[in-house]
Every structure is written in structure tokens, then in C-alpha cells.
Design a protein around this motif. Structure first.
Motif, PDB file in Angstrom:
ATOM      1  N   ALA A 131       0.834  -1.210   0.000  1.00 29.55           N
ATOM      2  CA  ALA A 131       0.000   0.000   0.000  1.00 29.55           C
ATOM      3  C   ALA A 131       0.864   1.254   0.000  1.00 29.55           C
ATOM      4  O   ALA A 131       0.558   2.237  -0.688  1.00 29.55           O
ATOM      5  CB  ALA A 131      -0.929  -0.005   1.207  1.00 29.55           C
ATOM      6  N   THR A 132       1.966   1.219   0.755  1.00 30.37           N
ATOM      7  CA  THR A 132       2.881   2.364   0.786  1.00 30.37           C
ATOM      8  C   THR A 132       3.526   2.578  -0.579  1.00 30.37           C
ATOM      9  O   THR A 132       3.612   3.712  -1.077  1.00 30.37           O
ATOM     10  CB  THR A 132       3.974   2.152   1.850  1.00 30.37           C
TER      11      THR A 132
ATOM     12  N   ILE B 155      -9.540   3.994   6.799  1.00 32.28           N
ATOM     13  CA  ILE B 155      -8.614   4.741   5.940  1.00 32.28           C
ATOM     14  C   ILE B 155      -8.918   4.526   4.462  1.00 32.28           C
ATOM     15  O   ILE B 155      -8.445   5.280   3.622  1.00 32.28           O
ATOM     16  CB  ILE B 155      -7.139   4.371   6.230  1.00 32.28           C
ATOM     17  N   ILE B 156      -9.713   3.508   4.137  1.00 29.54           N
ATOM     18  CA  ILE B 156     -10.040   3.266   2.730  1.00 29.54           C
ATOM     19  C   ILE B 156     -11.373   3.903   2.322  1.00 29.54           C
ATOM     20  O   ILE B 156     -11.828   3.732   1.190  1.00 29.54           O
ATOM     21  CB  ILE B 156     -10.051   1.762   2.378  1.00 29.54           C
ATOM     22  N   ASP B 157     -12.000   4.667   3.216  1.00 33.88           N
ATOM     23  CA  ASP B 157     -13.276   5.314   2.879  1.00 33.88           C
ATOM     24  C   ASP B 157     -13.192   6.187   1.620  1.00 33.88           C
ATOM     25  O   ASP B 157     -14.100   6.137   0.785  1.00 33.88           O
ATOM     26  CB  ASP B 157     -13.785   6.140   4.060  1.00 33.88           C
ATOM     27  N   PRO B 158     -12.135   6.991   1.444  1.00 35.42           N
ATOM     28  CA  PRO B 158     -12.054   7.787   0.205  1.00 35.42           C
ATOM     29  C   PRO B 158     -12.045   6.918  -1.054  1.00 35.42           C
ATOM     30  O   PRO B 158     -12.645   7.288  -2.075  1.00 35.42           O
ATOM     31  CB  PRO B 158     -10.731   8.554   0.355  1.00 35.42           C
ATOM     32  N   LEU B 159     -11.408   5.755  -0.997  1.00 36.54           N
ATOM     33  CA  LEU B 159     -11.363   4.848  -2.147  1.00 36.54           C
ATOM     34  C   LEU B 159     -12.749   4.287  -2.446  1.00 36.54           C
ATOM     35  O   LEU B 159     -13.129   4.125  -3.615  1.00 36.54           O
ATOM     36  CB  LEU B 159     -10.388   3.698  -1.882  1.00 36.54           C
ATOM     37  N   ILE B 160     -13.490   3.998  -1.385  1.00 35.67           N
ATOM     38  CA  ILE B 160     -14.853   3.482  -1.546  1.00 35.67           C
ATOM     39  C   ILE B 160     -15.722   4.524  -2.235  1.00 35.67           C
ATOM     40  O   ILE B 160     -16.481   4.217  -3.166  1.00 35.67           O
ATOM     41  CB  ILE B 160     -15.441   3.099  -0.172  1.00 35.67           C
TER      42      ILE B 160
ATOM     43  N   ARG C 133     -11.698   9.916  11.945  1.00 36.86           N
ATOM     44  CA  ARG C 133     -12.303   8.593  11.912  1.00 36.86           C
ATOM     45  C   ARG C 133     -13.056   8.279  13.206  1.00 36.86           C
ATOM     46  O   ARG C 133     -12.566   8.549  14.297  1.00 36.86           O
ATOM     47  CB  ARG C 133     -11.226   7.527  11.669  1.00 36.86           C
ATOM     48  N   ASN C 134     -14.219   7.697  13.044  1.00 34.51           N
ATOM     49  CA  ASN C 134     -15.012   7.261  14.182  1.00 34.51           C
ATOM     50  C   ASN C 134     -14.510   5.883  14.620  1.00 34.51           C
ATOM     51  O   ASN C 134     -14.723   4.901  13.931  1.00 34.51           O
ATOM     52  CB  ASN C 134     -16.492   7.198  13.769  1.00 34.51           C
ATOM     53  N   LYS C 135     -13.861   5.822  15.758  1.00 35.25           N
ATOM     54  CA  LYS C 135     -13.276   4.577  16.246  1.00 35.25           C
ATOM     55  C   LYS C 135     -14.134   3.922  17.335  1.00 35.25           C
ATOM     56  O   LYS C 135     -13.712   2.954  17.967  1.00 35.25           O
ATOM     57  CB  LYS C 135     -11.863   4.837  16.764  1.00 35.25           C
ATOM     58  N   GLN C 136     -15.333   4.477  17.531  1.00 36.92           N
ATOM     59  CA  GLN C 136     -16.247   3.919  18.531  1.00 36.92           C
ATOM     60  C   GLN C 136     -17.153   2.879  17.880  1.00 36.92           C
ATOM     61  O   GLN C 136     -17.258   2.798  16.661  1.00 36.92           O
ATOM     62  CB  GLN C 136     -17.089   5.036  19.146  1.00 36.92           C
TER      63      GLN C 136
ATOM     64  N   THR D  38     -21.374  -0.589   5.581  1.00 33.81           N
ATOM     65  CA  THR D  38     -20.484  -1.627   6.106  1.00 33.81           C
ATOM     66  C   THR D  38     -19.381  -0.979   6.936  1.00 33.81           C
ATOM     67  O   THR D  38     -18.860   0.081   6.568  1.00 33.81           O
ATOM     68  CB  THR D  38     -19.849  -2.412   4.945  1.00 33.81           C
ATOM     69  N   ASN D  39     -19.011  -1.607   8.034  1.00 32.32           N
ATOM     70  CA  ASN D  39     -17.870  -1.112   8.809  1.00 32.32           C
ATOM     71  C   ASN D  39     -16.601  -1.462   8.035  1.00 32.32           C
ATOM     72  O   ASN D  39     -16.045  -2.553   8.166  1.00 32.32           O
ATOM     73  CB  ASN D  39     -17.840  -1.730  10.201  1.00 32.32           C
ATOM     74  N   ALA D  40     -16.158  -0.527   7.202  1.00 35.02           N
ATOM     75  CA  ALA D  40     -15.045  -0.800   6.294  1.00 35.02           C
ATOM     76  C   ALA D  40     -13.749  -1.103   7.035  1.00 35.02           C
ATOM     77  O   ALA D  40     -12.880  -1.806   6.509  1.00 35.02           O
ATOM     78  CB  ALA D  40     -14.844   0.394   5.345  1.00 35.02           C
TER      79      ALA D  40
END
Length: 226
Positions: free
Chosen positions: A12-13, A74-79, A149-152, A181-183
Motif C-alpha cells: 500500500a505504501t 482509511i479506505i473510505d475515500p477509495l470506496i 475517523r469514528n473509532k467507537q 459496512t464497517n469498512a
């Protein structure tokens, strides 16, 4: 950290910085957007992740919008980029200063089409000026109103007020999307189960008028029954 996680982190990097370099050297706006789409497609394919768009008929084909979304991975923008790929909607992401300076995401973020948000800045006028110029050039604005990011273990955390101000100042209709979905959990599973294809659902909501005086969070929760 297990071997699969280390291997995917290295890949990924590499991929992120490869596309960051390509974006840095590409001056054509449309080609930049295509490179962003290609990056999202390549990484999600490597992870064996599919994106399923619910209520796709509600997605505008073109136009300028303030796109708002929940944020747990962290992949939300890609989705989101993948969900928009069959439209002519193109936008700039609001990005935190931490991403601009990140070893992993810095080059990509600075060159992919983003607007720097420095929460420590005493004067926010340059930030809103940058947004106005981007919108004037026929671009949308993409933002996570939760701010981080919502981590709860909740579907949504509280919205910041800035998103609504952006819509009002630029007269942008608000396009709400909800990653059902909780990505973040699916991403972990994808890394540890490389042979299994997984699906992430993203739902498109009804447009919100920028003049609507109801709080943005209240409207969002109502649209997606949260």
C-alpha cells in the motif's frame, strides 16, 4: 503485527507513493482524476474488496456538490471514489495537515486534488478562499463532517459545523452518502483472508438543499435512519 499485515502495508505504501509521484507530474485535471480512480481500483482489487452502491439511481450524473460521508476506515475515500466512477462528478477532498505531512500519504494527498485544513490556523480565510476557487473551477468538495475517523462502536459520531458553512458559502447542494459496512473491520478481514472476496455497501441519500436550516447531522441521521 503479522506477516500478511506487514506485506500489505509495504504494498500500500509503494502503490500510494507511486501514484503520488504520477499525480505530481500530471498537470491535466481530468487525467489527475483518472489516476485517482485507477489508484482506488488497483488497491481495492488487491484487497479483493468490491463496492456495492445502494440507491445508485439517486446519484447525480454531473454537477457540483458538497459530498458528505461517515468515516470509519482509511479506505473510505477509495470506496467513495469507486462509487462515483460512472458519474462526471469530480471533487477535491478536505484533508487534515497530518495527511499532508504523512510519510505514507503525504505525496499522494498533496497532489491528488485536496484542500489543506489546518485546525490550528488562527485565520481560516485562506482555507475558504481555496474552496471557492476549486468550486469556481467546476469541482465538488468531499468532506467527512465527523472531522476524524469514528473509532467507537457506533455508526456515526458528532458532526463539526464547518461542512454546513462550506455548503452555504458556495451554494452547494449537499450529497449525502453512507458507508453502511464497517469498512475498518472488513479491511482487517481482507488483509487476513487474501483468498476471499468481500463486499462493502455504500448508500446514496437524497440531496439536501444548502439553505436547509436543519442541522446537517440531524438531516443525515434521518436520511439513513441512524
Amino acid at each position: 503485527m503479522n506477516l500478511k499485515l506487514i506485506s500489505m502495508a509495504f504494498y500500500a505504501t509503494y502503490l500510494t507513493n507511486k501514484f503520488g509521484f504520477l499525480l505530481k507530474n500530471e498537470k491535466n485535471k481530468n487525467k489527475k482524476m483518472l489516476l485517482r480512480e485507477e489508484y482506488a481500483k488497483t488497491l481495492l482489487k488487491k484487497l479483493k474488496l468490491n463496492v456495492n452502491v445502494i440507491n445508485k439511481e439517486k446519484l447525480p450524473i454531473d454537477g457540483k456538490y458538497l459530498l458528505i460521508s461517515n468515516h470509519r476506515s482509511i479506505i473510505d475515500p477509495l470506496i467513495i471514489e469507486t462509487a462515483l466512477k460512472d458519474t462526471k462528478i469530480r471533487g477535491f477532498w478536505i484533508a487534515k495537515k497530518e495527511l499532508y505531512n504523512s510519510f505514507f500519504f503525504g505525496m499522494f494527498t498533496r497532489n491528488a486534488g485536496s484542500i489543506l485544513l489546518d485546525r490550528e490556523a488562527k485565520n481560516m480565510a485562506p482555507f475558504f478562499k481555496d474552496i471557492k476557487e476549486v468550486v469556481k473551477d467546476e469541482n465538488s468538495i468531499y468532506i467527512f463532517p465527523e472531522g476524524t475517523r469514528n473509532k467507537q462502536n457506533t455508526p456515526l459520531s458528532s458532526f463539526k459545523e464547518g461542512a454546513r458553512i462550506i455548503a452555504l458559502k458556495n451554494r452547494l447542494p449537499i450529497l449525502p452518502v453512507y458507508i453502511k459496512t464497517n469498512a475498518n473491520e472488513v479491511l482487517k478481514e481482507a488483509i487476513n483472508s487474501r483468498t476471499k472476496e468481500l463486499t462493502i455497501d455504500i448508500e446514496i441519500g437524497e440531496l439536501i438543499d444548502y439553505k436547509d436550516k436543519t442541522s446537517l447531522e440531524e438531516n443525515y441521521r434521518k436520511i439513513f435512519d441512524l
